[in-house]
Design an enzyme around this catalytic site. Structure first.
Site, PDB file in Angstrom:
ATOM      1  N   PRO A  89     -61.629 -11.147 -13.699  1.00 53.20           N
ATOM      2  CA  PRO A  89     -60.200 -11.155 -13.433  1.00 53.20           C
ATOM      3  C   PRO A  89     -59.690 -12.606 -13.405  1.00 53.20           C
ATOM      4  CG  PRO A  89     -61.366  -9.512 -11.721  1.00 53.20           C
ATOM      5  CD  PRO A  89     -62.401 -10.189 -12.261  1.00 53.20           C
ATOM      6  N   THR A 165     -58.676  -5.361  -6.054  1.00 49.36           N
ATOM      7  CA  THR A 165     -58.522  -6.537  -5.388  1.00 49.36           C
ATOM      8  C   THR A 165     -58.171  -6.866  -3.843  1.00 49.36           C
ATOM      9  OG1 THR A 165     -59.123  -8.065  -7.492  1.00 49.36           O
ATOM     10  CG2 THR A 165     -58.766  -9.334  -5.815  1.00 49.36           C
ATOM     11  N   ARG A 174     -53.859 -23.509  -1.209  1.00 52.79           N
ATOM     12  CA  ARG A 174     -54.774 -24.002  -2.453  1.00 52.79           C
ATOM     13  C   ARG A 174     -54.397 -25.261  -1.823  1.00 52.79           C
ATOM     14  NH1 ARG A 174     -55.287 -19.829  -5.961  1.00 52.79           N
ATOM     15  NH2 ARG A 174     -56.345 -17.364  -5.241  1.00 52.79           N
ATOM     16  N   SER A 258     -67.624 -11.098  -2.659  1.00 49.26           N
ATOM     17  CA  SER A 258     -67.097 -11.983  -3.323  1.00 49.26           C
ATOM     18  C   SER A 258     -65.988 -12.909  -2.029  1.00 49.26           C
ATOM     19  CB  SER A 258     -66.378 -11.528  -4.315  1.00 49.26           C
ATOM     20  OG  SER A 258     -65.418 -12.106  -4.392  1.00 49.26           O
ATOM     21  N   HIS A 260     -63.555 -14.154  -3.596  1.00 45.42           N
ATOM     22  CA  HIS A 260     -62.606 -15.447  -4.946  1.00 45.42           C
ATOM     23  C   HIS A 260     -63.341 -15.917  -5.207  1.00 45.42           C
ATOM     24  CE1 HIS A 260     -58.700 -13.254  -5.937  1.00 45.42           C
ATOM     25  NE2 HIS A 260     -58.693 -14.875  -6.045  1.00 45.42           N
ATOM     26  N   ARG A 263     -61.556 -19.229  -3.092  1.00 42.85           N
ATOM     27  CA  ARG A 263     -60.137 -19.821  -3.124  1.00 42.85           C
ATOM     28  C   ARG A 263     -59.181 -19.067  -2.170  1.00 42.85           C
ATOM     29  NH1 ARG A 263     -59.556 -21.295  -8.586  1.00 42.85           N
ATOM     30  NH2 ARG A 263     -57.044 -20.370  -8.935  1.00 42.85           N
ATOM     31  N   ASP A 291     -69.616 -12.373  -6.662  1.00 39.03           N
ATOM     32  CA  ASP A 291     -70.139 -13.307  -7.929  1.00 39.03           C
ATOM     33  C   ASP A 291     -69.387 -14.597  -6.369  1.00 39.03           C
ATOM     34  OD1 ASP A 291     -66.914 -13.742  -6.722  1.00 39.03           O
ATOM     35  OD2 ASP A 291     -65.506 -12.384  -8.180  1.00 39.03           O
ATOM     36  N   GLY A 293     -69.915 -19.097  -7.265  1.00 40.20           N
ATOM     37  CA  GLY A 293     -70.036 -19.980  -7.203  1.00 40.20           C
ATOM     38  C   GLY A 293     -71.500 -20.226  -8.596  1.00 40.20           C
TER      39      GLY A 293
HETATM   40  C1  LIG Z   1     -58.041 -19.367 -12.061  1.00 39.46           C
HETATM   41  C2  LIG Z   1     -58.667 -18.641 -11.382  1.00 39.46           C
HETATM   42  C3  LIG Z   1     -57.913 -17.520 -11.001  1.00 39.46           C
HETATM   43  C4  LIG Z   1     -58.296 -16.295 -10.300  1.00 39.46           C
HETATM   44  N1  LIG Z   1     -57.140 -15.252 -10.426  1.00 39.46           N
HETATM   45  C5  LIG Z   1     -57.806 -13.535 -10.060  1.00 39.46           C
HETATM   46  C6  LIG Z   1     -57.179 -12.334 -10.111  1.00 39.46           C
HETATM   47  O1  LIG Z   1     -56.376 -13.085 -10.505  1.00 39.46           O
HETATM   48  N2  LIG Z   1     -57.570 -11.334  -9.386  1.00 39.46           N
HETATM   49  C7  LIG Z   1     -58.820 -11.787  -9.104  1.00 39.46           C
HETATM   50  O2  LIG Z   1     -59.334 -10.577  -8.488  1.00 39.46           O
HETATM   51  N3  LIG Z   1     -59.370 -12.665  -9.041  1.00 39.46           N
HETATM   52  C8  LIG Z   1     -59.389 -14.196  -9.308  1.00 39.46           C
HETATM   53  N4  LIG Z   1     -59.577 -15.056  -9.086  1.00 39.46           N
HETATM   54  C9  LIG Z   1     -61.064 -14.721  -8.529  1.00 39.46           C
HETATM   55  C10 LIG Z   1     -62.333 -14.342 -10.128  1.00 39.46           C
HETATM   56  O3  LIG Z   1     -61.949 -13.567 -10.533  1.00 39.46           O
HETATM   57  C11 LIG Z   1     -63.536 -14.371  -8.946  1.00 39.46           C
HETATM   58  O4  LIG Z   1     -63.641 -13.411  -7.832  1.00 39.46           O
HETATM   59  C12 LIG Z   1     -64.322 -16.247  -9.109  1.00 39.46           C
HETATM   60  O5  LIG Z   1     -63.474 -17.225  -9.856  1.00 39.46           O
HETATM   61  C13 LIG Z   1     -65.582 -16.172  -8.491  1.00 39.46           C
HETATM   62  O6  LIG Z   1     -66.030 -17.347  -8.599  1.00 39.46           O
HETATM   63  P1  LIG Z   1     -66.731 -18.839  -9.344  1.00 39.46           P
HETATM   64  O7  LIG Z   1     -65.733 -18.842 -10.150  1.00 39.46           O
HETATM   65  O8  LIG Z   1     -67.404 -19.497  -8.636  1.00 39.46           O
HETATM   66  O9  LIG Z   1     -67.694 -17.649 -10.655  1.00 39.46           O
HETATM   67  C14 LIG Z   1     -59.445 -16.303 -10.114  1.00 39.46           C
HETATM   68  C15 LIG Z   1     -59.748 -16.924 -10.170  1.00 39.46           C
HETATM   69  C16 LIG Z   1     -59.727 -18.512 -10.598  1.00 39.46           C
HETATM   70  C17 LIG Z   1     -60.997 -19.267 -10.625  1.00 39.46           C
END
Ligand SMILES: Cc1cc2nc3c(=O)[nH]c(=O)nc-3n(C[C@H](O)[C@H](O)[C@H](O)COP(=O)(O)O)c2cc1C
Length: 365
Positions: A89, A165, A174, A258, A260, A263, A291, A293
């Site tokens: 997501p 989440t 960030r 995770s 995130h 982030r 998740d 990486g």
């Molecule tokens: C641009 C962006 C927006 C994201 N927005 C959400 C979100 O709205 N809700 C959420 O649960 N995770 C969000 N995530 C986290 C992703 O669901 C996920 O945990 C993460 O991207 C996994 O790491 P990876 O990018 O290294 O695969 C976001 C990630 C990115 C890169």
């Protein structure tokens, strides 16, 4: 799509590698949008460590294993998968490509993967589900405010599970966005705030998220709300054995290990490093997704070997979407799955269930 948009959003799909897709995404997106995708929180230590953690493991070759056509099939919460990969997501999807999550879900459906559809996406839960009901089966929600109403709505739309989440009571610090004064049009995050899926209170939730105040839900509040969910739910953003046990204790049917994608908390430990301890804490029967990486088929193999049942891809899917829309996401899923299949032959694992810790060792340096 207009001719002008066509020139901004390439549809080339003969990408040989994920690196090529990554470069195409960087070429297609404005620099500050690419930074929004790539960036982590703080000093980005977790962002880097998420990748480095995979490099600390090695897969054992299994010569003469007799495995020639391994199966990547598995299932999560009773939902079949042709490949152990779900798309993450991620909010703001139309910033990356005008086709957004409907295109992501269509690509996932064609590959027998699943998509976790975000609350903060550019398209409503309804639009994404309509585009690809075979993949858009899990709806991500934030555990505040009107989460019960959101749960009811997605159940009526046909979603079969919620992904709650837990690790985003406030957006992480960030650094790149701050350096860029990045201020995206909030409409890209508002697919569920308006139109057929709009619900009172949801706008307020996102208003709060944008402030630095943070949300004040705790385990007890979530436990109470979760008793009203008409769907099974998985807890996303679990990074410690204690949080994993707590989530299962209040009824989570599964976990997403995770951080995130680096982030939120920085420096937090890499998801992969925390996975074995979480698996040990909750036992063999709780479905675990990992998740943060995942970029290659070998990353998928290692995550499964260390205790995950499947993985979620965030940025890798975004690169595909930005590079070529649905076709780009399709190619990302194909590359990851084909590398995984190749490794399964070479490591002698006929099926997903055989990918376990006996197949890997720690790197010696
Ligand atoms: C641009 C962006 C927006 C994201 N927005 C959400 C979100 O709205 N809700 C959420 O649960 N995770 C969000 N995530 C986290 C992703 O669901 C996920 O945990 C993460 O991207 C996994 O790491 P990876 O990018 O290294 O695969 C976001 C990630 C990115 C890169």
């Amino acid at each position: 799509m207009t001719a002008q948009l066509d020139s901004f959003y390439p549809t080339r799909v003969d990408f040989g590698t994920l690196d090529e897709i990554h470069r195409a995404a960087a070429a297609a997106l404005p620099a500050e949008v690419m930074d929004f995708v790539e960036g982590g929180a703080g000093k980005e230590i977790t962002l880097r460590d998420n990748r480095a953690a995979f490099d600390r493991w090695r897969i054992l070759p299994a010569p003469m294993s007799g495995v020639g056509s391994p199966s990547t099939r598995t299932e999560i919460l009773g939902m079949p998968l042709q490949t152990p990969i779900l798309t993450a997501p991620f909010g703001g999807d139309a910033l990356f490509h005008p086709d957004g999550h409907p295109a992501v879900a269509r690509a996932a459906q064609a590959r027998g993967a699943l998509s976790v559809v975000p609350e903060a996406g550019s398209y409503s839960y309804q639009r994404v589900r309509a585009a690809a009901p075979g993949a858009a089966r899990i709806a991500q929600v934030h555990p505040f405010g009107h989460v019960g109403a959101v749960a009811d709505r997605v159940a009526r739309l046909g979603y079969e599970a919620l992904c709650v989440t837990l690790d985003c009571p406030v957006g992480g610090f960030r650094t790149r966005n701050m350096a860029n004064r990045f201020d995206p049009d909030q409409r890209h995050f508002a697919g569920n705030l308006t139109g057929e899926n709009g619900a009172p209170g949801v706008a307020e939730i996102f208003g709060q998220l944008l402030k630095r105040g943070g949300m004040v839900w705790d385990w007890a509040t979530l436990a109470t709300a979760a008793t009203g969910f008409g769907l099974p739910w998985i807890a996303k953003g679990v990074l410690t054995p204690a949080a994993a046990e707590q989530a299962v204790a209040i009824g989570a049917s599964g976990l997403v290990v995770s951080n995130h994608g680096g982030r939120q908390v920085d420096p937090a430990p890499a998801s992969l490093d925390m996975l074995p301890g979480i698996r040990a804490a909750v036992g063999p029967d709780v479905p675990i997704l990992l998740d943060s990486g995942i970029r290659t088929g070998s990353d998928v193999f290692l995550a499964l070997a260390l205790g995950a049942d499947a993985v979620i891809i965030g940025r890798a899917a975004i690169y595909g979407l930005a590079a070529a829309g649905e076709a780009g996401v399709d190619r990302v899923l194909e590359l990851l799955t084909e590398e995984l299949r190749t490794l399964m032959i070479l490591a002698g694992t006929p099926g997903i269930a055989e990918i376990d810790s006996s197949r890997i060792v720690r790197a010696s340096s």
